[in-house]
Design a protein around this motif. Structure first.
Motif, PDB file in Angstrom:
ATOM      1  N   VAL A   3       0.863  -1.181   0.000  1.00 45.22           N
ATOM      2  CA  VAL A   3       0.000   0.000   0.000  1.00 45.22           C
ATOM      3  C   VAL A   3       0.897   1.227   0.000  1.00 45.22           C
ATOM      4  O   VAL A   3       1.912   1.263   0.683  1.00 45.22           O
ATOM      5  N   THR A   4       0.533   2.239  -0.774  1.00 40.40           N
ATOM      6  CA  THR A   4       1.288   3.484  -0.807  1.00 40.40           C
ATOM      7  C   THR A   4       0.463   4.576  -0.155  1.00 40.40           C
ATOM      8  O   THR A   4      -0.688   4.797  -0.516  1.00 40.40           O
ATOM      9  N   GLY A   5       1.038   5.244   0.818  1.00 38.96           N
ATOM     10  CA  GLY A   5       0.372   6.340   1.501  1.00 38.96           C
ATOM     11  C   GLY A   5       1.254   7.570   1.471  1.00 38.96           C
ATOM     12  O   GLY A   5       2.324   7.566   0.858  1.00 38.96           O
ATOM     13  N   LEU A  14      -3.144   6.430   4.761  1.00 36.72           N
ATOM     14  CA  LEU A  14      -3.333   5.403   3.744  1.00 36.72           C
ATOM     15  C   LEU A  14      -4.576   5.721   2.915  1.00 36.72           C
ATOM     16  O   LEU A  14      -5.446   6.476   3.354  1.00 36.72           O
ATOM     17  N   THR A  18      -8.458   1.192   3.063  1.00 36.22           N
ATOM     18  CA  THR A  18      -7.351   0.277   3.317  1.00 36.22           C
ATOM     19  C   THR A  18      -7.537  -0.346   4.699  1.00 36.22           C
ATOM     20  O   THR A  18      -7.729   0.350   5.682  1.00 36.22           O
TER      21      THR A  18
END
Length: 72
Positions: A3-5, A14, A18
């Motif tokens: 996951v990219t936050g 996030l 998510t």
């Protein structure tokens, strides 16, 4: 799971929706931009700076300034 936050006010935010399992161990790693190290990008950035000696509309009317075409 990946996951990219983004960091906002010192907190990792996030994407909405998510879900991480309670107690899950996570690894946080910043994403380094490889662009800064690319010699081609560095050369383009040196050439892409504003040119104050050219007219402001040069990009739009370069045909006028080079070949005398009517301005757009």
């Amino acid at each position: 799971m990946s996951v990219t936050g983004k960091v906002k006010n010192g907190v990792i935010v996030l994407p909405p929706g998510t879900r991480l399992p309670e107690g899950a161990e996570v690894r946080i790693q910043t994403i380094e931009s490889a662009v800064a190290e690319d010699p081609l990008v560095a050369a383009v950035q040196r050439l892409a700076k504003p040119r104050s000696h050219l007219p402001k509309d040069y990009a739009l009317n370069h045909g006028h300034y080079i070949r005398g075409e009517p301005k757009k």
